[in-house]
Design an enzyme around this catalytic site. Structure first.
Site, PDB file in Angstrom:
ATOM      1  CG  ASP A  32      -8.354   6.866  -7.084  1.00  0.00           C
ATOM      2  OD1 ASP A  32      -8.446   6.004  -7.972  1.00  0.00           O
ATOM      3  OD2 ASP A  32      -9.169   7.794  -6.942  1.00  0.00           O
ATOM      4  N   GLY A  66     -16.793   2.505 -15.404  1.00  0.00           N
ATOM      5  CA  GLY A  66     -15.505   1.820 -15.240  1.00  0.00           C
ATOM      6  C   GLY A  66     -15.455   0.775 -14.153  1.00  0.00           C
ATOM      7  CB  THR A  67     -17.285  -0.957 -11.914  1.00  0.00           C
ATOM      8  OG1 THR A  67     -17.267  -2.138 -11.090  1.00  0.00           O
ATOM      9  CG2 THR A  67     -18.722  -0.588 -12.243  1.00  0.00           C
ATOM     10  CB  SER A  68     -15.448  -5.818 -14.097  1.00  0.00           C
ATOM     11  OG  SER A  68     -15.131  -6.001 -12.716  1.00  0.00           O
ATOM     12  NE  ARG A 118      -0.268   0.163  -6.313  1.00  0.00           N
ATOM     13  CZ  ARG A 118       0.916  -0.471  -6.286  1.00  0.00           C
ATOM     14  NH1 ARG A 118       1.143  -1.429  -5.391  1.00  0.00           N
ATOM     15  NH2 ARG A 118       1.879  -0.151  -7.131  1.00  0.00           N
ATOM     16  CD  GLN A 154     -16.844  -1.291  -7.307  1.00  0.00           C
ATOM     17  OE1 GLN A 154     -16.501  -2.466  -7.177  1.00  0.00           O
ATOM     18  NE2 GLN A 154     -17.379  -0.829  -8.425  1.00  0.00           N
ATOM     19  CG  ASN A 155     -11.862   3.676  -8.151  1.00  0.00           C
ATOM     20  OD1 ASN A 155     -11.980   2.466  -8.365  1.00  0.00           O
ATOM     21  ND2 ASN A 155     -12.146   4.588  -9.066  1.00  0.00           N
ATOM     22  CG  HIS A 201     -14.168  -1.609  -2.159  1.00  0.00           C
ATOM     23  ND1 HIS A 201     -14.098  -2.039  -3.466  1.00  0.00           N
ATOM     24  CD2 HIS A 201     -15.351  -2.081  -1.675  1.00  0.00           C
ATOM     25  CE1 HIS A 201     -15.188  -2.749  -3.749  1.00  0.00           C
ATOM     26  NE2 HIS A 201     -15.962  -2.778  -2.679  1.00  0.00           N
ATOM     27  CE1 TYR A 219      -3.203  -3.130   0.969  1.00  0.00           C
ATOM     28  CE2 TYR A 219      -4.158  -1.434  -0.421  1.00  0.00           C
ATOM     29  CZ  TYR A 219      -4.179  -2.719   0.077  1.00  0.00           C
ATOM     30  OH  TYR A 219      -5.176  -3.581  -0.303  1.00  0.00           O
TER      31      TYR A 219
HETATM   32  N1  APR Z   1     -12.450   4.062 -18.931  1.00  0.00           N
HETATM   33  C1  APR Z   1     -13.521   3.449 -18.355  1.00  0.00           C
HETATM   34  N2  APR Z   1     -13.525   2.146 -17.968  1.00  0.00           N
HETATM   35  C2  APR Z   1     -12.392   1.442 -18.199  1.00  0.00           C
HETATM   36  C3  APR Z   1     -11.236   2.005 -18.792  1.00  0.00           C
HETATM   37  C4  APR Z   1     -11.292   3.382 -19.156  1.00  0.00           C
HETATM   38  N3  APR Z   1     -10.247   3.993 -19.727  1.00  0.00           N
HETATM   39  N4  APR Z   1     -10.282   1.023 -18.874  1.00  0.00           N
HETATM   40  C5  APR Z   1     -10.828  -0.104 -18.339  1.00  0.00           C
HETATM   41  N5  APR Z   1     -12.099   0.142 -17.954  1.00  0.00           N
HETATM   42  C6  APR Z   1     -13.076  -0.760 -17.346  1.00  0.00           C
HETATM   43  C7  APR Z   1     -12.877  -2.216 -17.674  1.00  0.00           C
HETATM   44  O1  APR Z   1     -13.529  -2.526 -18.913  1.00  0.00           O
HETATM   45  C8  APR Z   1     -13.583  -2.875 -16.497  1.00  0.00           C
HETATM   46  O2  APR Z   1     -14.980  -3.029 -16.743  1.00  0.00           O
HETATM   47  O3  APR Z   1     -12.916  -0.661 -15.952  1.00  0.00           O
HETATM   48  C9  APR Z   1     -13.385  -1.869 -15.376  1.00  0.00           C
HETATM   49  C10 APR Z   1     -12.342  -2.328 -14.374  1.00  0.00           C
HETATM   50  O4  APR Z   1     -12.852  -3.460 -13.728  1.00  0.00           O
HETATM   51  P1  APR Z   1     -12.033  -4.020 -12.478  1.00  0.00           P
HETATM   52  O5  APR Z   1     -10.587  -4.040 -12.801  1.00  0.00           O
HETATM   53  O6  APR Z   1     -12.721  -5.284 -12.058  1.00  0.00           O
HETATM   54  O7  APR Z   1     -12.236  -2.897 -11.372  1.00  0.00           O
HETATM   55  P2  APR Z   1     -13.457  -2.740 -10.385  1.00  0.00           P
HETATM   56  O8  APR Z   1     -14.744  -3.130 -11.044  1.00  0.00           O
HETATM   57  O9  APR Z   1     -13.367  -1.360  -9.828  1.00  0.00           O
HETATM   58  O10 APR Z   1     -13.074  -3.804  -9.224  1.00  0.00           O
HETATM   59  C11 APR Z   1     -13.924  -3.837  -8.106  1.00  0.00           C
HETATM   60  O11 APR Z   1     -12.454  -5.402  -7.029  1.00  0.00           O
HETATM   61  O12 APR Z   1     -10.250  -5.918  -6.634  1.00  0.00           O
HETATM   62  C12 APR Z   1     -11.399  -5.434  -6.051  1.00  0.00           C
HETATM   63  O13 APR Z   1     -11.642  -3.934  -4.263  1.00  0.00           O
HETATM   64  C13 APR Z   1     -11.173  -4.033  -5.581  1.00  0.00           C
HETATM   65  O14 APR Z   1     -12.566  -2.085  -5.829  1.00  0.00           O
HETATM   66  C14 APR Z   1     -12.045  -3.206  -6.519  1.00  0.00           C
HETATM   67  C15 APR Z   1     -13.144  -4.180  -6.886  1.00  0.00           C
END
Ligand code: APR
Length: 233
Positions: free
Chosen positions: A92, A175-177, A59, A89-90, A107, A56
């Site tokens: 930062d 921007g979240t999966s 980071r 969820q970030n 988080h 961390y």
């Molecule tokens: N702009 C927007 N979205 C983007 C970009 C971009 N330039 N680049 C990538 N992405 C998208 C990807 O397509 C994906 O859907 O951002 C998403 C990232 O997904 P993850 O890496 O799974 O991140 P997140 O969903 O925030 O993860 C959730 O998982 O590891 C744990 O606690 C951690 O908060 C995190 C949580």
């Protein structure tokens, strides 16, 4: 004075990608070359607290060298016309640094550490003294841990986040999966008929969710598109 429409935004790692902070799953489940469960789980911290503190601190040092991008700034700008609440969820602080007034971290927060003995005792690390500030010991002498919600731990702010989503007149996901719960479940709590916009270059499926407009784009491009849509309403 008529109240401003409530715009609730749920952001994940993708909103910070264009600032240079790597996402989690785009890198094949590695976070800066570490298996996520080794550095972001309760077991991982119990097993090797030193590694986790070091991780961390790395980071944090990376965070000092990055800036909010145009998506963070556009979200802050929307406060002119909307009552904007960011649920992120970030860990930062880029939303805050871009000027967003209401940011709820699900988080945890990278620049904060908290006592292991007295969990309410939280310190904000001084960016100018990261090298010398051992994130392992508080000013009160307590052993400290990152103020991060590790995997296997509860998400204290989720109830507050659900309440915000229930009040939303517009809900935006950026921007979240949508794979990590309970954050990924927030989308279920919008009132029926509430317009939802999902900005992501590689959007996850949102089965069973009505009224979703997917903007298949990066956060900065998608925000420009969303601004046009909102202005035309
Ligand atoms: N702009 C927007 N979205 C983007 C970009 C971009 N330039 N680049 C990538 N992405 C998208 C990807 O397509 C994906 O859907 O951002 C998403 C990232 O997904 P993850 O890496 O799974 O991140 P997140 O969903 O925030 O993860 C959730 O998982 O590891 C744990 O606690 C951690 O908060 C995190 C949580």
């Amino acid at each position: 004075m008529e109240r401003k429409p409530i715009l609730v935004v749920s952001t994940g790692a993708g909103v910070s990608a264009e600032s240079g902070i790597s996402t989690f799953r785009d890198a094949g489940g590695l976070w800066e070359n570490y298996p996520v469960m080794q550095v972001a789980s309760a077991d991982g911290f119990a097993r090797d607290p030193e590694l986790v503190h070091r991780f961390y601190n790395e980071r944090r040092k990376q965070l000092i060298n990055v800036q909010p991008n145009d998506a963070h700034k556009a979200l802050a700008e929307l406060e002119k016309d909307y009552d904007v609440y960011i649920i992120t969820q970030n860990v930062d602080d880029l939303h805050e640094r871009a000027g967003s007034s209401n940011v709820l971290h699900l988080h945890g927060e990278l620049m904060k550490i908290r006592s292991i003995i007295h969990p309410d005792y939280v310190e904000t690390l001084d960016v100018d003294h990261l090298e010398t500030t051992p994130a392992t010991r508080g000013k009160n002498g307590d052993p400290m841990r990152p103020h991060i919600v590790f995997f296997q731990e509860p998400v204290p702010n989720i109830e507050k986040a659900v309440e915000l989503v229930r009040q939303a007149d517009i809900f935006v996901v950026i921007g979240t999966s949508l794979v990590v719960y309970p954050a990924a479940g927030l989308i279920q709590f919008v009132r029926p008929g509430t317009p939802i916009y999902y900005i992501d270059p590689n959007p996850a499926a949102t089965p069973g969710i009505a009224d979703v407009t997917v903007i298949k784009a990066t956060a900065t491009e998608g925000m420009r598109e969303l601004e046009k849509i909102l202005l035309s309403e």
